[in-house]
Scaffold this active site. Structure first.
Site, PDB file in Angstrom:
ATOM      1  N   SER A   1       5.284  -5.836   0.162  1.00 39.06           N
ATOM      2  CA  SER A   1       5.557  -4.407   0.012  1.00 39.06           C
ATOM      3  C   SER A   1       5.560  -3.689   1.365  1.00 39.06           C
ATOM      4  CB  SER A   1       4.559  -3.811  -0.981  1.00 39.06           C
ATOM      5  OG  SER A   1       5.029  -2.591  -1.475  1.00 39.06           O
TER       6      SER A   1
ATOM      7  N   LYS B   1      15.673   7.820  -6.041  1.00 33.82           N
ATOM      8  CA  LYS B   1      15.421   8.568  -4.808  1.00 33.82           C
ATOM      9  C   LYS B   1      14.460   7.807  -3.880  1.00 33.82           C
ATOM     10  CE  LYS B   1      14.017  13.269  -3.646  1.00 33.82           C
ATOM     11  NZ  LYS B   1      13.591  14.549  -4.189  1.00 33.82           N
TER      12      LYS B   1
ATOM     13  N   ALA C   1       3.173   4.310   0.965  1.00 35.28           N
ATOM     14  CA  ALA C   1       4.391   4.473   1.766  1.00 35.28           C
ATOM     15  C   ALA C   1       4.161   5.382   2.971  1.00 35.28           C
ATOM     16  CB  ALA C   1       5.526   5.009   0.898  1.00 35.28           C
TER      17      ALA C   1
ATOM     18  N   GLY D   1       0.815  -1.214   0.000  1.00 29.40           N
ATOM     19  CA  GLY D   1       0.000   0.000   0.000  1.00 29.40           C
ATOM     20  C   GLY D   1       0.839   1.250   0.000  1.00 29.40           C
TER      21      GLY D   1
END
Length: 181
Positions: A89, A129, A59, A57
């Site tokens: 994740s 990044k 961050a 989901g």
């Protein structure tokens, strides 16, 4: 389908709060866990068990949940269950942030490579990044909890996943348990 559920179980030294999360990690999930945690602290619970089954989901929601777990005055157990569940994740980092990380037989953890909205690849410098930021955060959490920081980096950079048995062997989790008892 969103599924959040909160209930208590009696323990010898106090209540155990069981928080069930079976959905993607979202702002609603973060708020639900934060509210459940605050209630458990206010009622001096023995611990909180987050029963987790997630494909991942957002961050930012994951980070809020991790902050809540790391700052909790009540011990937090993340239990990837039931059999067939996953902590993918964002679920990887939430599991690794727990005081005690557990998985049911027949579960898996991993595949934490960040993606954009709708599952689209993030490209160029932005990808670098985002990945580097997530790796640094995850390694910091893993180190704080004494868990395998090399593996969590692989889960993010290379989308590796492991079974509950492999996770135990690789020091990603603390135990494999067939149920909350």
């Amino acid at each position: 389908c969103v599924f959040f559920m909160f209930h208590t179980a009696q323990a010898a030294e106090g209540d155990i709060y069981i928080v069930e999360v079976a959905d993607a990690i979202s702002p609603g999930t973060a708020e639900f866990i934060q509210n459940s945690s605050a209630r458990a602290e206010a009622e001096q619970a023995a611990c909180i068990i987050i029963e987790l089954d997630t494909p991942g989901g957002l961050a930012e929601s994951m980070r809020l949940i991790i902050q809540d777990i790391l700052g909790s005055k009540v011990p937090v157990v993340v239990y990837v269950s039931p059999s067939g569940a996953r902590a993918a994740s964002a679920g990887v980092m939430i599991t690794m942030a727990a005081d005690i990380a557990a998985m049911a037989p027949g579960t898996n953890i991993g595949a934490a490579h960040p993606v954009g909205a709708g599952g689209k690849d993030i490209s160029g410098k932005m990808s670098e990044k985002v990945i580097n930021d997530m790796v640094a955060h995850a390694k910091s959490v893993a180190e704080q909890r004494g868990r395998n920081k090399e593996w969590v980096e692989q889960a993010i950079r290379e989308s590796v996943s492991v079974t509950e048995t492999e996770a135990l062997k690789e020091n990603i989790i603390d135990l494999v348990a067939k149920d909350t008892d």
